[in-house]
Design an enzyme around this catalytic site. Sequence first.
Site, PDB file in Angstrom:
ATOM      1  N   LYS A 173       0.842  -1.183   0.000  1.00 40.92           N
ATOM      2  CA  LYS A 173       0.000   0.000   0.000  1.00 40.92           C
ATOM      3  C   LYS A 173       0.881   1.237   0.000  1.00 40.92           C
ATOM      4  O   LYS A 173       1.733   1.403   0.879  1.00 40.92           O
ATOM      5  CB  LYS A 173      -0.835  -0.039   1.276  1.00 40.92           C
ATOM      6  CG  LYS A 173      -1.586   1.203   1.479  1.00 40.92           C
ATOM      7  CD  LYS A 173      -2.434   1.121   2.714  1.00 40.92           C
ATOM      8  CE  LYS A 173      -3.283   2.332   2.715  1.00 40.92           C
ATOM      9  NZ  LYS A 173      -2.889   3.273   3.718  1.00 40.92           N
TER      10      LYS A 173
HETATM   11  P1  FBP Z   1      -6.967   7.440   4.347  1.00 41.14           P
HETATM   12  O1  FBP Z   1      -7.804   6.940   3.201  1.00 41.14           O
HETATM   13  O2  FBP Z   1      -7.787   8.102   5.401  1.00 41.14           O
HETATM   14  O3  FBP Z   1      -5.809   8.271   3.854  1.00 41.14           O
HETATM   15  O4  FBP Z   1      -6.396   6.159   5.061  1.00 41.14           O
HETATM   16  C1  FBP Z   1      -5.277   5.494   4.590  1.00 41.14           C
HETATM   17  C2  FBP Z   1      -4.166   5.578   5.610  1.00 41.14           C
HETATM   18  O5  FBP Z   1      -3.070   4.805   5.195  1.00 41.14           O
HETATM   19  C3  FBP Z   1      -4.537   5.142   7.006  1.00 41.14           C
HETATM   20  O6  FBP Z   1      -4.414   3.773   7.203  1.00 41.14           O
HETATM   21  C4  FBP Z   1      -3.597   5.970   7.813  1.00 41.14           C
HETATM   22  O7  FBP Z   1      -4.090   6.261   9.065  1.00 41.14           O
HETATM   23  C5  FBP Z   1      -3.515   7.223   7.034  1.00 41.14           C
HETATM   24  O8  FBP Z   1      -3.717   6.904   5.694  1.00 41.14           O
HETATM   25  C6  FBP Z   1      -2.222   7.960   7.215  1.00 41.14           C
HETATM   26  O9  FBP Z   1      -2.354   9.165   6.550  1.00 41.14           O
HETATM   27  P2  FBP Z   1      -1.251  10.296   6.618  1.00 41.14           P
HETATM   28  O10 FBP Z   1      -0.058   9.744   5.945  1.00 41.14           O
HETATM   29  O11 FBP Z   1      -1.887  11.418   5.867  1.00 41.14           O
HETATM   30  O12 FBP Z   1      -1.024  10.602   8.049  1.00 41.14           O
END
Ligand code: FBP
Length: 301
Positions: free
Chosen positions: A201
């Site tokens: 991911k």
């Molecule tokens: P989102 O779709 O809310 O971006 O979630 C994906 C994610 O990977 C979450 O698992 C994680 O909490 C978040 O993004 C981290 O986002 P950032 O890098 O912006 O702090």
Amino acid sequence: MNIAINEIIKNYESDNEKTLNNLAKLLNFGKLGGTGRLIIYPVDQGFEHGPDRSFSINPEAYDPHYHISFAIDAGMSAFAAPLGMIESGFSTFAEKIPFILKCNSSNSLTSIKDQAITGNVKDALRLNCIGVGFTIYPGSEFNFKLIEEACTLFRKAKEAGLITVLWSYARGNMSKKGETAINIISYAAHMACLCGAHVIKVKLPTSYIEEDATKDAFVKNNIKIDTAVDRVKLIKKSCFNGKRIVVFSGGEAKNDNELFDEVKAIKEGGGNGSIVGRNCFQRPRDKALKLINSIINIYKD
Ligand code: FBP
């Protein structure tokens, strides 16, 4: 199992039957089941960004059951969350959607680019999860430790028949723009494959190239990165020439059309899908359901 799913699964040559069955479960579940595409609903933002920043815009989202039932109704492929959230809906939603236990988390009360381990394989088995999730921060001063922790967790997970999902988020030794630069994301995605992740991911990369030792290769070899489709193609190529499942994160809440454009690019570039959190729970439930339905239709089209 259908041909599309078989084609994906045969790329995982060393896994035991239980792990392959769990991978098949992920790829066959929800409204995208059997298409080779998937959409995962992650809710660890309460840890990463805090509950109020995450949920106050849609207060029902303070309740873990809200999220799990949303994931089921939206037809998601899986629900990924830290220990406490899965525990809190465990018996109500048992067997209704595949769970992925997110085994480490950061928090924004500190500026340190590190994550705390909050779950393990024993927890994942107790909670009947199909797999474990973990975050590494390539580029951070803690990256070697995080990579070692990911590999240790993944080794045990595979022995236990679980699948592994690696959030590979570049952070630390680079500019803010560099965190989503194409050369950095490509590198981060490839490292995730080398850690043995089944599902990788990453954030959707921009066309910006961060100044570092990898930049020259982009210029000299004229690597195509102009469009979002080109960039998704490159990330898939970095992931063992397309042999690993790659999903792209939704990011901060944005408007429907922006998100649809991203999804179209992921689809056209051969990405396997999306992992969308804030763009769901920071909208009213009915609007979020409609949004996910449209995303699913783009992937299915
Ligand atoms: P989102 O779709 O809310 O971006 O979630 C994906 C994610 O990977 C979450 O698992 C994680 O909490 C978040 O993004 C981290 O986002 P950032 O890098 O912006 O702090």
